[in-house]
Design an enzyme around this catalytic site. Structure first.
Site, PDB file in Angstrom:
ATOM      1  N   THR A 279      47.260  41.579  37.832  1.00  0.00           N
ATOM      2  CA  THR A 279      46.596  40.248  37.331  1.00  0.00           C
ATOM      3  C   THR A 279      45.328  41.340  36.600  1.00  0.00           C
ATOM      4  O   THR A 279      45.261  40.860  37.750  1.00  0.00           O
ATOM      5  CB  THR A 279      46.779  39.663  38.214  1.00  0.00           C
ATOM      6  OG1 THR A 279      47.702  39.264  39.263  1.00  0.00           O
ATOM      7  CG2 THR A 279      45.701  38.313  37.665  1.00  0.00           C
TER       8      THR A 279
ATOM      9  N   LYS B 126      49.003  34.192  34.510  1.00  0.00           N
ATOM     10  CA  LYS B 126      49.016  33.737  35.594  1.00  0.00           C
ATOM     11  C   LYS B 126      47.572  33.612  36.021  1.00  0.00           C
ATOM     12  O   LYS B 126      47.543  33.122  37.463  1.00  0.00           O
ATOM     13  CB  LYS B 126      49.025  35.398  35.531  1.00  0.00           C
ATOM     14  CG  LYS B 126      48.332  36.332  36.973  1.00  0.00           C
ATOM     15  CD  LYS B 126      49.814  35.104  38.427  1.00  0.00           C
ATOM     16  CE  LYS B 126      48.685  35.895  39.420  1.00  0.00           C
ATOM     17  NZ  LYS B 126      49.736  35.343  40.908  1.00  0.00           N
TER      18      LYS B 126
ATOM     19  N   LYS C  63      37.871  38.004  42.060  1.00  0.00           N
ATOM     20  CA  LYS C  63      38.419  38.359  40.269  1.00  0.00           C
ATOM     21  C   LYS C  63      39.540  37.318  39.361  1.00  0.00           C
ATOM     22  O   LYS C  63      39.300  37.226  39.184  1.00  0.00           O
ATOM     23  CB  LYS C  63      39.474  39.819  41.295  1.00  0.00           C
ATOM     24  CG  LYS C  63      40.087  40.450  39.683  1.00  0.00           C
ATOM     25  CD  LYS C  63      41.146  40.780  39.134  1.00  0.00           C
ATOM     26  CE  LYS C  63      42.121  40.828  40.429  1.00  0.00           C
ATOM     27  NZ  LYS C  63      43.628  40.645  39.681  1.00  0.00           N
TER      28      LYS C  63
END
Ligand code: NAD
Length: 300
Positions: A96, A171, A246
């Protein structure tokens, strides 16, 4: 059977590569962490000492790395994938990462004559182990179709998202929702306990009611309710707070670029930041419950 290079054998990549080995593929694994390599070897992955050795003769390269900077280093570095793979090798990044890094990888791969797709996943460590992940794949249609064939042993759902970087876009939005759901689950769980409800009884209700979510069913932050939850294991990481921070940061940054207010998402990021500032970046992100039940503040 295919020759597969796998780079990044951590919480997710270790189990995903093992499922490809179990499916009969010749999987060569590389990671900087010797413990991750040893665990993958025990699960049927052949350890190699460099990216160059991993990609030599590979039909496909998978990468499962923490952040954009790691993916850029692995693909674009002197010792990296583009410098050593043959252009017939299909490149699949399942990390990701930020959209700018994903676009940079698409561009560099295309300029060097490679086919590349961004193919991030959802489903957590439990989905990685079970081979039931959801893959969202962005890129040119032929490359997406070819990647799909290699991905099957790891996935319950494989969904093409459109052109370059759209897998990452999907995502990032999904995980924004996941972490807001996780925070709301932590609040509901603590309040239910304080109102005298049995933890299992409350979970049984919420999991078939309008409070249901993947976070509730997979990562319930109270120990002894859901077998896959890190809360059972003193929050040993299945998904670290650092990576959760993150991911929600990627959503906030994409929201700023598009003028989208994310008031709840921004607040949830401050919760993860508090855990990180207190030295818990390597613990599971479901430890967010400790900010609700007060045990964290009192133990720090
Ligand atoms: P992790 O930290 O457990 O694993 C990452 C691995 O990459 C580590 O073993 C690390 O040593 C290795 N690595 C880093 N730089 C490297 C390099 N230059 N060369 C070789 N290996 C290198 O992380 P994870 O939980 O497996 O997550 C990986 C990615 O998947 C992240 O982008 C994360 O956001 C995403 N993701 C995680 C989950 C989850 O539940 N853990 C779920 C979906 C997606």
């Amino acid at each position: 059977m295919a020759v597969i290079a796998w780079i990044g054998l951590g919480n997710m990549g270790g189990s995903m590569s093992a499922n490809l080995a179990k499916a009969g593929h010749d999987v060569r694994g590389f990671d900087l962490n010797p413990e991750a390599v040893a665990a993958a070897e025990a699960a049927g992955v052949k350890p190699v000492a460099s990216i160059a050795a991993a990609v030599d003769g590979a039909d496909v390269v998978f990468t499962m790395l923490p952040k954009g900077e790691h993916a850029r280093a692995v693909y674009l570095g002197e010792d990296g994938v583009l410098a050593h793979a043959d252009t017939r090798t299909l490149l699949v990044d399942s990390s990701t990462i930020d959209i700018a890094s994903a676009q940079a990888l698409h561009d560099a791969a295309a300029a060097a004559g490679f086919r590349f797709v961004d193919a991030p996943v959802s489903g957590g460590m439990s989905g990685a182990k079970a081979g039931t992940l959801t893959f969202m794949i962005g890129g040119e249609a032929g490359a997406v179709a070819d990647a799909t064939e290699y991905i099957r042993p790891m996935a319950a759902n494989i969904i093409p998202t459109g052109g370059a970087t759209t897998g990452q876009a999907a995502k990032i939005c999904n995980n924004l929702m996941l972490f807001i759901n996780l925070a709301s689950t932590a609040e509901g769980a603590v309040l239910a306990d304080r109102l005298g409800l049995d933890k299992q009884v409350f979970w049984d209700i919420a999991s078939v009611s309008s409070g249901d979510s993947w976070a509730l069913r997979t990562w319930y932050p109270v120990a002894g309710v859901v077998p896959t939850a890190a809360s059972n294991n003193d929050f040993a990481p299945t998904f670290t707070t650092e990576l959760a921070n993150k991911d929600i940061g990627l959503a906030i940054s994409a929201a700023r670029d598009t003028g989208t207010p994310l008031e709840i998402g921004e607040h949830v990021q401050t919760l993860f930041q508090r855990l990180i500032d207190s030295g818990q970046s390597g613990k599971d992100c479901s430890m967010i419950i400790k900010l609700v039940d007060g045990s964290f503040e009192s133990s720090n």
